[in-house]
Write an enzyme that holds these catalytic residues in place. Sequence first.
Site, PDB file in Angstrom:
ATOM      1  N   TYR A  20      -9.711   6.638  -2.838  1.00 53.53           N
ATOM      2  CA  TYR A  20      -9.574   5.203  -2.774  1.00 53.53           C
ATOM      3  C   TYR A  20      -9.379   4.342  -3.951  1.00 53.53           C
ATOM      4  O   TYR A  20     -10.553   4.317  -4.293  1.00 53.53           O
ATOM      5  CB  TYR A  20     -10.582   4.912  -1.412  1.00 53.53           C
ATOM      6  N   LYS A  48      -3.104  -8.093   7.548  1.00 51.79           N
ATOM      7  CA  LYS A  48      -4.513  -8.462   8.280  1.00 51.79           C
ATOM      8  C   LYS A  48      -4.231  -9.789   9.125  1.00 51.79           C
ATOM      9  O   LYS A  48      -4.906 -10.335   9.882  1.00 51.79           O
ATOM     10  CB  LYS A  48      -5.791  -8.548   7.441  1.00 51.79           C
ATOM     11  N   TYR A 104      -2.601   0.282  -2.056  1.00 50.36           N
ATOM     12  CA  TYR A 104      -2.109   0.560  -0.572  1.00 50.36           C
ATOM     13  C   TYR A 104      -0.613   0.671  -0.619  1.00 50.36           C
ATOM     14  O   TYR A 104      -0.188   1.938  -0.549  1.00 50.36           O
ATOM     15  CB  TYR A 104      -2.232  -0.550   0.462  1.00 50.36           C
TER      16      TYR A 104
HETATM   17  C1  LIG Z   1      -5.834  -3.010   5.217  1.00 46.13           C
HETATM   18  C2  LIG Z   1      -4.292  -2.518   4.476  1.00 46.13           C
HETATM   19  C3  LIG Z   1      -3.606  -1.571   4.864  1.00 46.13           C
HETATM   20  C4  LIG Z   1      -3.985  -0.451   5.886  1.00 46.13           C
HETATM   21  O1  LIG Z   1      -3.842  -0.910   7.196  1.00 46.13           O
HETATM   22  P1  LIG Z   1      -4.801  -0.442   8.181  1.00 46.13           P
HETATM   23  O2  LIG Z   1      -4.492  -1.089   9.637  1.00 46.13           O
HETATM   24  O3  LIG Z   1      -6.273  -0.433   8.053  1.00 46.13           O
HETATM   25  O4  LIG Z   1      -4.409   1.002   8.357  1.00 46.13           O
HETATM   26  C5  LIG Z   1      -2.280  -1.373   4.063  1.00 46.13           C
HETATM   27  N1  LIG Z   1      -2.040  -2.196   3.039  1.00 46.13           N
HETATM   28  C6  LIG Z   1      -2.625  -3.169   2.806  1.00 46.13           C
HETATM   29  C7  LIG Z   1      -2.308  -4.104   1.716  1.00 46.13           C
HETATM   30  C8  LIG Z   1      -3.957  -3.529   3.407  1.00 46.13           C
HETATM   31  O5  LIG Z   1      -4.810  -4.428   3.019  1.00 46.13           O
END
Ligand SMILES: *Cc1c(COP(=O)(O)O)cnc(C)c1O
Length: 325
Positions: A249, A45, A275
């Site tokens: 999730y 991000k 993630y």
């Molecule tokens: C937000 C996030 C993702 C996913 O990215 P997107 O752009 O929302 O698809 C992947 N890994 C981590 C650690 C994240 O914080």
Amino acid sequence: MLPKVNIAHLPTPIEALPRLSKALGGPQVYMKRDDLTGLAFGGNKTRKLEFLLADAKTEGAKTLITAGAVQSNHCRQTVAAANRAGFDCILVLTGEKPLNPTGNNFLDQFMGADIIWAGGGNREQVLDSTFTEAKNSGKQPYLIPYGGSNTIGAAAFAFALKEMLNQEPDFDWVLFPSSSGGTQAGLVAGQKMFGYQGNVLGISIDNPAHELQERVSVLASETSRALGQEDEFSADDILVNDDFLGAGYGIMGDPELEALNLFARREGLLLDPVYTGRAAAGLIELIRSGYFTTDQNVLFWHTGGTPALFAQPYLNMLLAGEIAV
Ligand SMILES: *Cc1c(COP(=O)(O)O)cnc(C)c1O
């Protein structure tokens, strides 16, 4: 070109993972270290926020407002970016205020975010009313969408793809966790824009493949236009694997546990339970099933998220079981 504030440490390194590659007996695996983007424990991000904050400045905003889950990495990086660039920050988070905040939520509170708890209600509605209220009371709010995934945020990942090509152009595959789709949309827009020949494969974290492909294709086309290109993408152009959604999730299962253990113990590299742990579980299973050939090079894009390692219940789950790797 799009305006940008400089808060990320770029380029992030690319590292070879020889011990992990050997243990899995498949392709050569490399890692793009976006867990090291340099802002309050890093993550993907931060790249998006460089462009989003520049846009907020252009609009004369004073307060950033965004929303997410309790353990949102996006929200944690948004608070940090706000503090770094001199904005106030309001977060709308799902659920109730935890008795003992851990992980990302601890960091949100520690960094002084103004947090609105949406409870069990509709988070979008709470976000709308929070924004309207901030506007009416003169806070000059700027709304950052969920996951920072609009054209401005996604554009950052077109440039990230270029950054990778400058470092090493020969990866056959780029593989990463995909959720709100901005990362993938930017990468595929960049793939076309900068002529990357390999494959860009998103491992879906929480969406059926067809939904994510649709969303990413629309956002990638819009992002391409925002970058002065005219590439159009259809859902079929977007590679998504949704075989690893597990129990939903944020629910860590055995595949994620194994992946976290394997990366930690073979390479001393930390993944996150939500993630990158899930995407790495996907990578491991794809290697075991012979999806890649042994002469290929696979880049695993580490998108961050490691503060969730210190969140409950993950912390206890990670300590609970000895896993053979
Ligand atoms: C937000 C996030 C993702 C996913 O990215 P997107 O752009 O929302 O698809 C992947 N890994 C981590 C650690 C994240 O914080």
